[in-house]
Scaffold this active site. Structure first.
Site, mmCIF file in Angstrom:
data_model
loop_
_atom_site.group_PDB
_atom_site.id
_atom_site.type_symbol
_atom_site.label_atom_id
_atom_site.label_comp_id
_atom_site.label_asym_id
_atom_site.label_seq_id
_atom_site.Cartn_x
_atom_site.Cartn_y
_atom_site.Cartn_z
ATOM 1 N N GLY A 129 -12.310 0.473 -1.155
ATOM 2 C CA GLY A 129 -12.077 -0.913 -0.724
ATOM 3 C C GLY A 129 -12.972 -1.309 0.430
ATOM 4 N N GLY A 168 -13.049 -6.802 4.876
ATOM 5 C CA GLY A 168 -11.885 -6.520 5.705
ATOM 6 C C GLY A 168 -11.894 -5.173 6.387
ATOM 7 N N TYR A 199 5.446 -4.954 -3.502
ATOM 8 C CA TYR A 199 4.425 -4.553 -2.533
ATOM 9 C C TYR A 199 5.009 -3.560 -1.541
ATOM 10 C CZ TYR A 199 1.107 -4.627 1.307
ATOM 11 O OH TYR A 199 0.236 -4.238 2.299
ATOM 12 N N LYS A 243 4.003 0.506 -0.821
ATOM 13 C CA LYS A 243 3.624 1.033 0.493
ATOM 14 C C LYS A 243 4.640 2.062 0.998
ATOM 15 C CE LYS A 243 -0.347 -0.909 1.164
ATOM 16 N NZ LYS A 243 -1.580 -0.096 1.278
ATOM 17 N N GLY A 263 0.528 -3.917 11.138
ATOM 18 C CA GLY A 263 1.281 -5.150 10.964
ATOM 19 C C GLY A 263 0.340 -6.211 10.397
ATOM 20 N N PHE A 302 -6.407 -10.427 2.987
ATOM 21 C CA PHE A 302 -5.105 -10.008 2.472
ATOM 22 C C PHE A 302 -4.251 -11.189 2.021
ATOM 23 C CE2 PHE A 302 -0.592 -9.089 3.098
ATOM 24 C CZ PHE A 302 -0.425 -7.904 2.412
#
Length: 252
Positions: A9, A13, A153, A157, A184, A190
């Site tokens: 990825g 970002g 989601y 995680k 956070g 995103f």
């Protein structure tokens, strides 16, 4: 000889910021992602700015056969991977579970969970052969808490958090360190992805306070990656100063 880091990825970002940070401290890089043009631009910038070696691989972590094929066919000089940064991940949609869109669920499960497993399953044996290595998984506050609209989601995680703990145990006899970073709210692509391109909704997520930025997470990766051999950072939960939990944000 420089150490080698493999980053998933890396096209934007957190992944992009981590690539630059690791290059700055002397890592050669294997950067991967689905957007070939972004990878090539990042590759050229890192080579120009930091004078390290960079190998760019167009790769969809959801495709297990592609993951195996491309990693197993790495040139000999690139197979000694010292650091794996499992960063690829996404959130899609905010529907309650009873209205959930199956395709959204599958994208999150396939990327966040199965993709991480495919990459780790392929790279960790290379580390085991050398009896050294380090894996850093990017999790989320969503791996510690659950919030409205986050059902699947958050589940992915939470699973990554559990897998990280299991990996740490499994790889302990092989001298491989395993860490996780749970951010956070970080202002990246995103929220744009989560709201399926709705820029107005994405911007509202970060209104009224200063969120984390990708560079903050990159600095955290640098900290973990530069600890002495006898030190492992198991888990870091990093939040903006104005965020106390997944739902509690002080906006002004």
């Amino acid at each position: 000889m420089n150490k080698i880091a493999f980053i998933t990825g890396a096209t934007a970002g957190i992944g992009e910021a981590c690539a630059k940070k690791l290059a700055k401290i002397g890592f050669d890089l294997i950067i991967s992602g689905r957007r070939k043009e972004n990878l090539e631009k990042l590759k050229q910038k890192i080579i120009a700015d930091y004078h390290v070696k960079v190998l760019a691989i167009e790769l969809d972590v959801r495709n297990q056969k592609e993951v195996e094929s491309k990693i197993n066919s790495l040139p000999k000089e690139w197979i000694k991977i010292d650091l794996l940064l499992n960063n690829a991940g996404l959130a899609v949609g905010v529907s309650p579970v009873q209205e959930g869109i199956i395709d959204d669920w599958e994208r999150m499960i396939d990327t966040n969970l199965k993709g991480l497993l495919y990459i780790t399953r392929t790279i960790s044996p290379l580390m085991i052969e050398r009896k050294k290595g380090q894996i850093i998984n990017i999790t989320s506050i969503a791996g510690k808490e659950v919030y409205p609209g986050g059902n699947v989601y958050c589940a992915t995680k939470h699973a990554v958090d559990a897998i990280t703990k299991g990996m740490r145990i499994d790889l302990l006899p092989h001298n491989i360190k395993v860490s996780s970073i749970a951010p956070g709210m970080v202002e990246t692509e995103f929220s744009l992805v989560r709201f399926k391109g709705d820029e107005e909704k994405a911007e509202q997520v970060y209104n009224g306070f200063t969120p984390l930025y990708a560079e903050d997470i990159a600095e955290t990766v640098e900290f973990i990656a530069t600890r002495p051999a006898h030190v492992n950072i198991n888990d870091i939960l990093i939040m903006p100063a104005n965020q106390a939990s997944a739902r509690d944000v002080n906006r002004v």
